[in-house]
Write a protein that holds these residues in place. Sequence first.
Motif, PDB file in Angstrom:
ATOM      1  N   TRP A 102      -8.504   4.318  -1.933  1.00 28.07           N
ATOM      2  CA  TRP A 102      -8.190   5.627  -2.488  1.00 28.07           C
ATOM      3  C   TRP A 102      -6.809   6.100  -2.040  1.00 28.07           C
ATOM      4  O   TRP A 102      -6.093   6.754  -2.796  1.00 28.07           O
ATOM      5  CB  TRP A 102      -9.244   6.642  -2.070  1.00 28.07           C
ATOM      6  CG  TRP A 102     -10.583   6.453  -2.722  1.00 28.07           C
ATOM      7  CD1 TRP A 102     -10.993   5.398  -3.480  1.00 28.07           C
ATOM      8  CD2 TRP A 102     -11.681   7.365  -2.665  1.00 28.07           C
ATOM      9  NE1 TRP A 102     -12.299   5.571  -3.893  1.00 28.07           N
ATOM     10  CE2 TRP A 102     -12.740   6.780  -3.411  1.00 28.07           C
ATOM     11  CE3 TRP A 102     -11.886   8.591  -2.057  1.00 28.07           C
ATOM     12  CZ2 TRP A 102     -13.981   7.415  -3.565  1.00 28.07           C
ATOM     13  CZ3 TRP A 102     -13.111   9.222  -2.204  1.00 28.07           C
ATOM     14  CH2 TRP A 102     -14.142   8.640  -2.944  1.00 28.07           C
ATOM     15  N   LYS A 103      -6.437   5.753  -0.823  1.00 27.94           N
ATOM     16  CA  LYS A 103      -5.113   6.138  -0.326  1.00 27.94           C
ATOM     17  C   LYS A 103      -4.026   5.449  -1.142  1.00 27.94           C
ATOM     18  O   LYS A 103      -2.996   6.060  -1.476  1.00 27.94           O
ATOM     19  CB  LYS A 103      -4.979   5.782   1.152  1.00 27.94           C
ATOM     20  CG  LYS A 103      -3.686   6.274   1.784  1.00 27.94           C
ATOM     21  CD  LYS A 103      -3.655   5.979   3.281  1.00 27.94           C
ATOM     22  CE  LYS A 103      -2.354   6.474   3.909  1.00 27.94           C
ATOM     23  NZ  LYS A 103      -2.313   6.183   5.373  1.00 27.94           N
ATOM     24  N   ILE A 104      -4.229   4.177  -1.467  1.00 28.59           N
ATOM     25  CA  ILE A 104      -3.272   3.447  -2.310  1.00 28.59           C
ATOM     26  C   ILE A 104      -3.223   4.066  -3.702  1.00 28.59           C
ATOM     27  O   ILE A 104      -2.144   4.254  -4.293  1.00 28.59           O
ATOM     28  CB  ILE A 104      -3.657   1.956  -2.390  1.00 28.59           C
ATOM     29  CG1 ILE A 104      -3.544   1.298  -1.009  1.00 28.59           C
ATOM     30  CG2 ILE A 104      -2.777   1.226  -3.414  1.00 28.59           C
ATOM     31  CD1 ILE A 104      -4.168  -0.090  -0.940  1.00 28.59           C
TER      32      ILE A 104
ATOM     33  N   VAL B  82      -4.444  -9.054  -9.048  1.00 28.00           N
ATOM     34  CA  VAL B  82      -4.709  -7.971  -8.109  1.00 28.00           C
ATOM     35  C   VAL B  82      -4.381  -8.445  -6.696  1.00 28.00           C
ATOM     36  O   VAL B  82      -4.938  -9.439  -6.228  1.00 28.00           O
ATOM     37  CB  VAL B  82      -6.180  -7.521  -8.178  1.00 28.00           C
ATOM     38  CG1 VAL B  82      -6.444  -6.408  -7.166  1.00 28.00           C
ATOM     39  CG2 VAL B  82      -6.521  -7.047  -9.589  1.00 28.00           C
ATOM     40  N   PRO B  83      -3.477  -7.780  -5.983  1.00 30.73           N
ATOM     41  CA  PRO B  83      -3.091  -8.242  -4.638  1.00 30.73           C
ATOM     42  C   PRO B  83      -4.196  -8.038  -3.608  1.00 30.73           C
ATOM     43  O   PRO B  83      -5.013  -7.116  -3.734  1.00 30.73           O
ATOM     44  CB  PRO B  83      -1.871  -7.370  -4.309  1.00 30.73           C
ATOM     45  CG  PRO B  83      -2.011  -6.162  -5.171  1.00 30.73           C
ATOM     46  CD  PRO B  83      -2.705  -6.602  -6.427  1.00 30.73           C
ATOM     47  N   ASP B  84      -4.210  -8.892  -2.605  1.00 35.06           N
ATOM     48  CA  ASP B  84      -5.219  -8.801  -1.546  1.00 35.06           C
ATOM     49  C   ASP B  84      -5.155  -7.460  -0.825  1.00 35.06           C
ATOM     50  O   ASP B  84      -6.183  -6.926  -0.401  1.00 35.06           O
ATOM     51  CB  ASP B  84      -5.030  -9.942  -0.533  1.00 35.06           C
ATOM     52  CG  ASP B  84      -5.459 -11.295  -1.090  1.00 35.06           C
ATOM     53  OD1 ASP B  84      -6.219 -11.312  -2.086  1.00 35.06           O
ATOM     54  OD2 ASP B  84      -5.027 -12.322  -0.541  1.00 35.06           O
ATOM     55  N   TRP B  85      -3.944  -6.908  -0.676  1.00 34.80           N
ATOM     56  CA  TRP B  85      -3.822  -5.651   0.051  1.00 34.80           C
ATOM     57  C   TRP B  85      -4.448  -4.479  -0.703  1.00 34.80           C
ATOM     58  O   TRP B  85      -4.616  -3.394  -0.160  1.00 34.80           O
ATOM     59  CB  TRP B  85      -2.366  -5.343   0.401  1.00 34.80           C
ATOM     60  CG  TRP B  85      -1.377  -5.380  -0.728  1.00 34.80           C
ATOM     61  CD1 TRP B  85      -0.497  -6.376  -1.011  1.00 34.80           C
ATOM     62  CD2 TRP B  85      -1.163  -4.348  -1.725  1.00 34.80           C
ATOM     63  NE1 TRP B  85       0.253  -6.052  -2.117  1.00 34.80           N
ATOM     64  CE2 TRP B  85      -0.123  -4.808  -2.571  1.00 34.80           C
ATOM     65  CE3 TRP B  85      -1.719  -3.099  -1.969  1.00 34.80           C
ATOM     66  CZ2 TRP B  85       0.344  -4.068  -3.658  1.00 34.80           C
ATOM     67  CZ3 TRP B  85      -1.267  -2.350  -3.051  1.00 34.80           C
ATOM     68  CH2 TRP B  85      -0.252  -2.836  -3.876  1.00 34.80           C
ATOM     69  N   TYR B  86      -4.805  -4.693  -1.970  1.00 33.21           N
ATOM     70  CA  TYR B  86      -5.524  -3.672  -2.731  1.00 33.21           C
ATOM     71  C   TYR B  86      -6.995  -4.031  -2.913  1.00 33.21           C
ATOM     72  O   TYR B  86      -7.846  -3.153  -3.001  1.00 33.21           O
ATOM     73  CB  TYR B  86      -4.874  -3.489  -4.102  1.00 33.21           C
ATOM     74  CG  TYR B  86      -5.496  -2.391  -4.940  1.00 33.21           C
ATOM     75  CD1 TYR B  86      -5.568  -1.078  -4.476  1.00 33.21           C
ATOM     76  CD2 TYR B  86      -6.010  -2.655  -6.210  1.00 33.21           C
ATOM     77  CE1 TYR B  86      -6.140  -0.071  -5.240  1.00 33.21           C
ATOM     78  CE2 TYR B  86      -6.574  -1.653  -6.997  1.00 33.21           C
ATOM     79  CZ  TYR B  86      -6.638  -0.363  -6.503  1.00 33.21           C
ATOM     80  OH  TYR B  86      -7.211   0.639  -7.275  1.00 33.21           O
TER      81      TYR B  86
ATOM     82  N   PRO C 248       0.784  -1.238   0.000  1.00 32.49           N
ATOM     83  CA  PRO C 248       0.000   0.000   0.000  1.00 32.49           C
ATOM     84  C   PRO C 248       0.812   1.282   0.000  1.00 32.49           C
ATOM     85  O   PRO C 248       0.357   2.308  -0.513  1.00 32.49           O
ATOM     86  CB  PRO C 248      -0.837  -0.128   1.280  1.00 32.49           C
ATOM     87  CG  PRO C 248      -1.010  -1.596   1.454  1.00 32.49           C
ATOM     88  CD  PRO C 248       0.279  -2.193   1.013  1.00 32.49           C
ATOM     89  N   ASP C 249       2.015   1.255   0.570  1.00 35.24           N
ATOM     90  CA  ASP C 249       2.803   2.486   0.638  1.00 35.24           C
ATOM     91  C   ASP C 249       4.222   2.328   0.102  1.00 35.24           C
ATOM     92  O   ASP C 249       5.073   3.179   0.327  1.00 35.24           O
ATOM     93  CB  ASP C 249       2.852   2.996   2.082  1.00 35.24           C
ATOM     94  CG  ASP C 249       3.423   1.971   3.055  1.00 35.24           C
ATOM     95  OD1 ASP C 249       3.809   0.871   2.598  1.00 35.24           O
ATOM     96  OD2 ASP C 249       3.465   2.258   4.253  1.00 35.24           O
TER      97      ASP C 249
END
Length: 366
Positions: A146-148, A133-137, A95-96
Amino acid sequence: MNLSAFVLLTACSLLTAAIPAIRISEDGKGFVRSDTGEPFVVWGFNYDHDESGTLIEDYWDTKWDEVVGDFQEMKSYGANVVRIHLQLHRFMDSPDQPNAESLKTLERLVKLAEKTGLYLNITGLACYHKDMVPDWYNNVTEEQRWKIQAEFWENVAKICAAGSAIFCYDLMNEPVLPGNKQESDWLPGEGFGGKHFVQRISLCLNGRTRKQVAREWVDTLTAAIRKHDKDHLITVGAIPWAHTWPNAKPLFYSDEVAENLDFVSVHFYPKKDKAQKALDALAVYDIGKPLVIEEMFPLSCSIEQMDEFIEKSRPIAEGWITFYWGKQLDEYKKDDGLAEMIKKAWLEYFIHKTPEILDSSRDVMP
Protein backbone atom coordinates in the motif's frame (compact mmCIF):
# COMPACT_ATOMS: atom_id res chain seq x y z
CA MET A 1 -26.71 13.72 -39.99
CA ASN A 2 -24.98 10.88 -41.88
CA LEU A 3 -21.89 9.10 -40.55
CA SER A 4 -19.34 10.86 -42.80
CA ALA A 5 -20.74 14.30 -42.05
CA PHE A 6 -20.67 13.68 -38.30
CA VAL A 7 -17.04 12.51 -38.32
CA LEU A 8 -16.03 15.49 -40.48
CA LEU A 9 -17.83 17.98 -38.23
CA THR A 10 -16.24 16.53 -35.11
CA ALA A 11 -12.77 16.43 -36.68
CA CYS A 12 -12.98 20.16 -37.46
CA SER A 13 -13.11 20.90 -33.72
CA LEU A 14 -10.14 18.75 -32.66
CA LEU A 15 -7.81 21.56 -31.64
CA THR A 16 -9.38 23.33 -28.69
CA ALA A 17 -8.39 25.75 -26.00
CA ALA A 18 -7.96 24.53 -22.43
CA ILE A 19 -11.06 22.57 -21.50
CA PRO A 20 -13.03 23.25 -18.31
CA ALA A 21 -12.76 20.96 -15.30
CA ILE A 22 -15.57 18.48 -14.66
CA ARG A 23 -17.23 18.57 -11.26
CA ILE A 24 -20.04 16.80 -9.41
CA SER A 25 -23.39 18.56 -9.77
CA GLU A 26 -24.95 20.31 -6.79
CA ASP A 27 -27.47 17.52 -6.28
CA GLY A 28 -24.59 15.01 -6.22
CA LYS A 29 -26.10 12.81 -8.92
CA GLY A 30 -24.33 13.91 -12.10
CA PHE A 31 -21.39 15.73 -13.66
CA VAL A 32 -21.22 19.35 -14.81
CA ARG A 33 -18.77 21.61 -16.60
CA SER A 34 -17.09 23.94 -14.14
CA ASP A 35 -17.32 26.95 -16.47
CA THR A 36 -21.00 26.85 -17.43
CA GLY A 37 -22.60 24.38 -15.05
CA GLU A 38 -23.98 22.47 -18.03
CA PRO A 39 -24.45 18.70 -17.60
CA PHE A 40 -21.57 16.51 -18.75
CA VAL A 41 -22.27 12.96 -19.91
CA VAL A 42 -19.29 10.60 -20.16
CA TRP A 43 -18.98 8.92 -23.55
CA GLY A 44 -15.65 7.42 -24.45
CA PHE A 45 -13.09 4.70 -24.91
CA ASN A 46 -10.74 2.55 -22.92
CA TYR A 47 -7.41 3.04 -24.67
CA ASP A 48 -5.32 0.40 -22.95
CA HIS A 49 -3.50 -1.33 -25.80
CA ASP A 50 -3.18 -1.41 -29.56
CA GLU A 51 -4.65 -3.90 -32.02
CA SER A 52 -1.85 -6.39 -31.33
CA GLY A 53 -2.42 -6.25 -27.55
CA THR A 54 0.68 -4.16 -26.79
CA LEU A 55 0.09 -1.90 -23.79
CA ILE A 56 0.26 1.85 -24.36
CA GLU A 57 3.38 2.41 -22.22
CA ASP A 58 5.21 -0.20 -24.29
CA TYR A 59 4.95 1.87 -27.46
CA TRP A 60 4.09 5.49 -26.63
CA ASP A 61 7.75 6.55 -26.59
CA THR A 62 8.59 5.16 -30.02
CA LYS A 63 5.19 5.56 -31.69
CA TRP A 64 4.02 8.88 -30.33
CA ASP A 65 2.62 9.92 -33.70
CA GLU A 66 0.30 6.90 -33.56
CA VAL A 67 -0.92 7.94 -30.12
CA VAL A 68 -1.63 11.44 -31.42
CA GLY A 69 -3.51 9.99 -34.37
CA ASP A 70 -5.53 7.70 -32.12
CA PHE A 71 -6.57 10.59 -29.88
CA GLN A 72 -7.67 12.58 -32.90
CA GLU A 73 -9.57 9.57 -34.20
CA MET A 74 -11.34 8.95 -30.88
CA LYS A 75 -12.34 12.61 -30.75
CA SER A 76 -13.65 12.47 -34.30
CA TYR A 77 -15.83 9.50 -33.36
CA GLY A 78 -17.54 11.60 -30.68
CA ALA A 79 -15.69 10.55 -27.52
CA ASN A 80 -15.14 13.01 -24.70
CA VAL A 81 -13.30 10.72 -22.24
CA VAL A 82 -10.36 8.36 -22.76
CA ARG A 83 -9.47 5.84 -20.08
CA ILE A 84 -5.78 4.94 -19.92
CA HIS A 85 -4.27 2.15 -17.81
CA LEU A 86 -0.89 2.81 -16.19
CA GLN A 87 1.35 -0.12 -15.28
CA LEU A 88 2.94 0.32 -11.87
CA HIS A 89 6.34 -1.04 -12.90
CA ARG A 90 6.58 1.55 -15.69
CA PHE A 91 6.13 4.43 -13.26
CA MET A 92 8.08 3.16 -10.26
CA ASP A 93 11.72 2.04 -10.48
CA SER A 94 11.77 1.02 -6.82
CA PRO A 95 9.41 1.31 -3.83
CA ASP A 96 10.20 4.99 -3.38
CA GLN A 97 11.75 6.04 -6.71
CA PRO A 98 9.46 7.10 -9.59
CA ASN A 99 10.40 6.70 -13.22
CA ALA A 100 11.00 10.24 -14.45
CA GLU A 101 10.72 9.40 -18.16
CA SER A 102 7.31 7.74 -17.79
CA LEU A 103 6.01 10.66 -15.76
CA LYS A 104 7.31 13.04 -18.42
CA THR A 105 5.45 11.09 -21.10
CA LEU A 106 2.30 11.10 -18.98
CA GLU A 107 2.57 14.88 -18.74
CA ARG A 108 2.90 14.95 -22.53
CA LEU A 109 -0.24 12.81 -22.82
CA VAL A 110 -2.18 15.19 -20.55
CA LYS A 111 -1.21 18.09 -22.83
CA LEU A 112 -2.25 16.06 -25.88
CA ALA A 113 -5.64 15.42 -24.27
CA GLU A 114 -6.08 19.13 -23.55
CA LYS A 115 -5.15 20.01 -27.12
CA THR A 116 -7.49 17.38 -28.55
CA GLY A 117 -10.39 18.26 -26.25
CA LEU A 118 -10.55 14.92 -24.47
CA TYR A 119 -10.68 14.17 -20.75
CA LEU A 120 -8.53 11.43 -19.19
CA ASN A 121 -9.68 8.73 -16.84
CA ILE A 122 -6.32 7.74 -15.36
CA THR A 123 -6.48 4.19 -14.04
CA GLY A 124 -3.41 3.20 -12.05
CA LEU A 125 -1.50 0.41 -10.31
CA ALA A 126 -1.96 -2.02 -13.20
CA CYS A 127 -0.03 -5.30 -13.26
CA TYR A 128 -1.50 -6.66 -16.48
CA HIS A 129 1.71 -8.50 -17.41
CA LYS A 130 2.45 -10.71 -14.44
CA ASP A 131 5.96 -11.59 -15.58
CA MET A 132 6.91 -7.90 -15.48
CA VAL A 133 5.85 -7.30 -11.88
CA PRO A 134 9.05 -6.58 -9.89
CA ASP A 135 9.89 -8.60 -6.79
CA TRP A 136 10.06 -5.43 -4.70
CA TYR A 137 6.32 -4.99 -5.36
CA ASN A 138 5.24 -8.61 -5.39
CA ASN A 139 7.13 -10.09 -2.41
CA VAL A 140 6.04 -7.59 0.21
CA THR A 141 3.59 -7.21 3.05
CA GLU A 142 0.24 -5.52 2.66
CA GLU A 143 1.53 -2.43 4.46
CA GLN A 144 4.56 -2.20 2.18
CA ARG A 145 2.47 -2.73 -0.94
CA TRP A 146 0.00 0.00 0.00
CA LYS A 147 2.90 2.35 0.69
CA ILE A 148 4.24 1.73 -2.83
CA GLN A 149 0.76 2.27 -4.26
CA ALA A 150 0.44 5.56 -2.38
CA GLU A 151 3.84 6.64 -3.71
CA PHE A 152 2.69 5.85 -7.25
CA TRP A 153 -0.42 7.98 -6.85
CA GLU A 154 1.43 10.86 -5.23
CA ASN A 155 3.75 11.11 -8.22
CA VAL A 156 0.94 10.81 -10.76
CA ALA A 157 -1.12 13.44 -8.94
CA LYS A 158 1.83 15.86 -8.91
CA ILE A 159 1.93 15.66 -12.71
CA CYS A 160 -1.82 15.81 -13.29
CA ALA A 161 -3.07 18.23 -10.62
CA ALA A 162 -2.83 21.30 -12.84
CA GLY A 163 -4.16 19.58 -15.95
CA SER A 164 -7.57 20.71 -17.16
CA ALA A 165 -8.06 17.46 -19.07
CA ILE A 166 -8.12 15.15 -16.05
CA PHE A 167 -11.59 13.68 -15.62
CA CYS A 168 -10.70 11.34 -12.78
CA TYR A 169 -8.25 9.05 -11.07
CA ASP A 170 -9.34 5.40 -10.92
CA LEU A 171 -7.43 3.89 -8.01
CA MET A 172 -7.21 0.40 -9.52
CA ASN A 173 -8.89 -1.69 -12.17
CA GLU A 174 -11.10 -4.38 -10.60
CA PRO A 175 -9.59 -4.71 -7.11
CA VAL A 176 -10.75 -7.68 -5.04
CA LEU A 177 -10.34 -8.90 -1.49
CA PRO A 178 -9.61 -12.37 -0.10
CA GLY A 179 -12.16 -14.61 1.55
CA ASN A 180 -11.57 -16.13 4.94
CA LYS A 181 -8.33 -17.88 4.01
CA GLN A 182 -4.78 -16.73 3.44
CA GLU A 183 -4.05 -16.07 -0.24
CA SER A 184 -0.60 -16.39 -1.80
CA ASP A 185 -0.87 -14.35 -5.01
CA TRP A 186 -1.76 -10.70 -5.51
CA LEU A 187 -2.98 -11.52 -9.06
CA PRO A 188 -5.82 -14.08 -9.00
CA GLY A 189 -5.78 -15.23 -12.63
CA GLU A 190 -5.44 -14.41 -16.31
CA GLY A 191 -8.08 -12.58 -18.31
CA PHE A 192 -8.33 -11.88 -22.03
CA GLY A 193 -5.09 -12.00 -23.96
CA GLY A 194 -3.19 -13.49 -21.04
CA LYS A 195 -3.37 -10.24 -19.07
CA HIS A 196 -4.10 -9.97 -15.35
CA PHE A 197 -6.83 -7.35 -15.04
CA VAL A 198 -7.87 -8.26 -11.48
CA GLN A 199 -5.67 -7.54 -8.45
CA ARG A 200 -6.02 -8.28 -4.75
CA ILE A 201 -5.51 -5.42 -2.31
CA SER A 202 -4.93 -7.81 0.58
CA LEU A 203 -3.90 -11.45 0.98
CA CYS A 204 -5.46 -11.96 4.41
CA LEU A 205 -8.19 -10.22 6.38
CA ASN A 206 -6.41 -10.78 9.71
CA GLY A 207 -9.60 -10.48 11.73
CA ARG A 208 -10.90 -7.46 9.81
CA THR A 209 -14.05 -7.34 7.74
CA ARG A 210 -13.72 -6.97 3.99
CA LYS A 211 -15.35 -3.53 4.21
CA GLN A 212 -12.83 -2.44 6.83
CA VAL A 213 -9.93 -3.43 4.58
CA ALA A 214 -11.51 -1.81 1.53
CA ARG A 215 -12.18 1.44 3.42
CA GLU A 216 -8.63 1.62 4.77
CA TRP A 217 -7.17 1.00 1.31
CA VAL A 218 -9.39 3.58 -0.42
CA ASP A 219 -8.67 6.18 2.25
CA THR A 220 -4.92 5.54 2.09
CA LEU A 221 -4.76 6.11 -1.67
CA THR A 222 -7.20 9.01 -1.84
CA ALA A 223 -5.17 10.75 0.88
CA ALA A 224 -2.03 10.29 -1.25
CA ILE A 225 -3.74 11.93 -4.23
CA ARG A 226 -5.25 14.74 -2.18
CA LYS A 227 -1.80 15.80 -0.95
CA HIS A 228 -1.24 17.24 -4.42
CA ASP A 229 -4.64 17.39 -6.12
CA LYS A 230 -7.63 18.66 -4.16
CA ASP A 231 -10.06 18.86 -7.05
CA HIS A 232 -10.08 16.08 -9.63
CA LEU A 233 -12.51 13.23 -9.11
CA ILE A 234 -11.59 9.81 -7.67
CA THR A 235 -13.25 6.45 -8.31
CA VAL A 236 -12.56 2.68 -8.39
CA GLY A 237 -13.32 0.43 -11.36
CA ALA A 238 -15.36 -2.34 -9.74
CA ILE A 239 -16.51 -5.76 -10.83
CA PRO A 240 -20.32 -5.80 -10.46
CA TRP A 241 -20.68 -8.99 -8.44
CA ALA A 242 -24.46 -8.47 -8.43
CA HIS A 243 -24.33 -9.40 -12.11
CA THR A 244 -23.08 -12.86 -11.10
CA TRP A 245 -24.87 -13.23 -7.77
CA PRO A 246 -28.17 -11.28 -7.76
CA ASN A 247 -28.16 -10.94 -3.97
CA ALA A 248 -24.65 -9.49 -3.83
CA LYS A 249 -24.22 -6.00 -2.39
CA PRO A 250 -21.62 -3.40 -3.35
CA LEU A 251 -18.33 -3.51 -1.45
CA PHE A 252 -16.37 -0.48 -2.62
CA TYR A 253 -19.63 1.39 -3.08
CA SER A 254 -21.15 0.49 0.26
CA ASP A 255 -21.88 3.23 2.81
CA GLU A 256 -18.99 1.98 4.93
CA VAL A 257 -16.38 2.31 2.16
CA ALA A 258 -17.40 4.88 -0.47
CA GLU A 259 -17.26 8.16 1.46
CA ASN A 260 -14.09 9.37 -0.30
CA LEU A 261 -15.03 8.08 -3.75
CA ASP A 262 -16.67 10.76 -5.88
CA PHE A 263 -18.62 8.51 -8.21
CA VAL A 264 -19.37 4.88 -9.02
CA SER A 265 -17.51 3.00 -11.79
CA VAL A 266 -18.65 -0.50 -12.74
CA HIS A 267 -17.90 -2.82 -15.66
CA PHE A 268 -20.71 -4.55 -17.58
CA TYR A 269 -20.75 -7.10 -20.40
CA PRO A 270 -24.40 -8.20 -20.74
CA LYS A 271 -25.09 -11.77 -21.80
CA LYS A 272 -27.17 -12.72 -24.82
CA ASP A 273 -30.90 -12.15 -24.19
CA LYS A 274 -30.18 -11.10 -20.59
CA ALA A 275 -30.08 -7.31 -20.78
CA GLN A 276 -32.64 -7.08 -17.98
CA LYS A 277 -30.44 -9.17 -15.68
CA ALA A 278 -27.61 -6.71 -16.26
CA LEU A 279 -29.94 -3.79 -15.60
CA ASP A 280 -31.12 -5.35 -12.33
CA ALA A 281 -27.49 -5.73 -11.27
CA LEU A 282 -26.69 -2.16 -12.30
CA ALA A 283 -29.49 -0.85 -10.09
CA VAL A 284 -27.64 -2.18 -7.03
CA TYR A 285 -24.93 0.44 -7.69
CA ASP A 286 -27.36 3.35 -7.84
CA ILE A 287 -26.30 4.74 -4.44
CA GLY A 288 -27.00 8.44 -4.95
CA LYS A 289 -23.66 9.23 -6.58
CA PRO A 290 -23.00 9.63 -10.32
CA LEU A 291 -22.61 6.23 -11.98
CA VAL A 292 -20.39 5.46 -14.98
CA ILE A 293 -20.33 2.15 -16.84
CA GLU A 294 -16.55 2.23 -17.23
CA GLU A 295 -16.26 -0.85 -19.44
CA MET A 296 -18.79 -2.20 -21.91
CA PHE A 297 -18.69 -4.12 -25.17
CA PRO A 298 -21.04 -6.55 -26.99
CA LEU A 299 -18.77 -9.43 -26.04
CA SER A 300 -21.57 -11.91 -25.32
CA CYS A 301 -24.60 -10.23 -26.85
CA SER A 302 -25.64 -8.46 -30.03
CA ILE A 303 -25.14 -4.75 -30.66
CA GLU A 304 -28.92 -4.37 -30.56
CA GLN A 305 -29.06 -5.92 -27.09
CA MET A 306 -26.15 -3.75 -25.97
CA ASP A 307 -28.06 -0.72 -27.18
CA GLU A 308 -31.07 -1.86 -25.15
CA PHE A 309 -28.86 -2.04 -22.06
CA ILE A 310 -27.47 1.45 -22.68
CA GLU A 311 -30.88 2.98 -23.33
CA LYS A 312 -32.50 1.44 -20.27
CA SER A 313 -29.54 2.34 -18.08
CA ARG A 314 -29.81 6.04 -18.91
CA PRO A 315 -32.11 6.95 -15.98
CA ILE A 316 -29.32 6.05 -13.52
CA ALA A 317 -26.06 6.16 -15.52
CA GLU A 318 -24.10 9.32 -16.29
CA GLY A 319 -21.65 7.77 -18.69
CA TRP A 320 -20.49 4.81 -20.75
CA ILE A 321 -16.94 3.89 -21.82
CA THR A 322 -16.20 1.19 -24.40
CA PHE A 323 -12.91 0.28 -26.18
CA TYR A 324 -10.72 1.60 -28.96
CA TRP A 325 -7.63 -0.34 -30.01
CA GLY A 326 -6.08 1.98 -32.56
CA LYS A 327 -7.69 0.54 -35.67
CA GLN A 328 -9.66 3.09 -37.67
CA LEU A 329 -12.89 2.34 -39.47
CA ASP A 330 -11.35 2.45 -42.93
CA GLU A 331 -8.68 -0.07 -41.87
CA TYR A 332 -11.17 -2.89 -41.34
CA LYS A 333 -11.43 -5.25 -44.30
CA LYS A 334 -14.15 -7.75 -45.14
CA ASP A 335 -11.70 -10.64 -44.95
CA ASP A 336 -10.55 -9.69 -41.42
CA GLY A 337 -12.96 -12.18 -39.88
CA LEU A 338 -16.08 -12.06 -37.73
CA ALA A 339 -14.44 -10.57 -34.63
CA GLU A 340 -13.02 -7.67 -36.60
CA MET A 341 -16.33 -7.02 -38.32
CA ILE A 342 -18.04 -6.85 -34.91
CA LYS A 343 -15.48 -4.25 -33.80
CA LYS A 344 -16.11 -2.24 -36.96
CA ALA A 345 -19.88 -2.41 -36.52
CA TRP A 346 -19.51 -1.39 -32.88
CA LEU A 347 -17.45 1.68 -33.81
CA GLU A 348 -20.11 2.64 -36.36
CA TYR A 349 -22.75 2.22 -33.65
CA PHE A 350 -20.72 4.39 -31.26
CA ILE A 351 -20.56 7.21 -33.81
CA HIS A 352 -24.27 7.02 -34.65
CA LYS A 353 -25.18 6.90 -30.93
CA THR A 354 -23.08 9.92 -29.94
CA PRO A 355 -25.62 12.67 -30.74
CA GLU A 356 -28.32 10.86 -28.72
CA ILE A 357 -26.05 10.34 -25.69
CA LEU A 358 -24.64 13.85 -25.62
CA ASP A 359 -28.05 15.53 -26.05
CA SER A 360 -28.74 16.03 -22.34
CA SER A 361 -32.19 17.48 -23.10
CA ARG A 362 -33.41 14.24 -24.65
CA ASP A 363 -35.95 12.27 -22.62
CA VAL A 364 -34.69 8.91 -21.41
CA MET A 365 -36.58 5.70 -20.95
CA PRO A 366 -38.01 5.20 -17.45
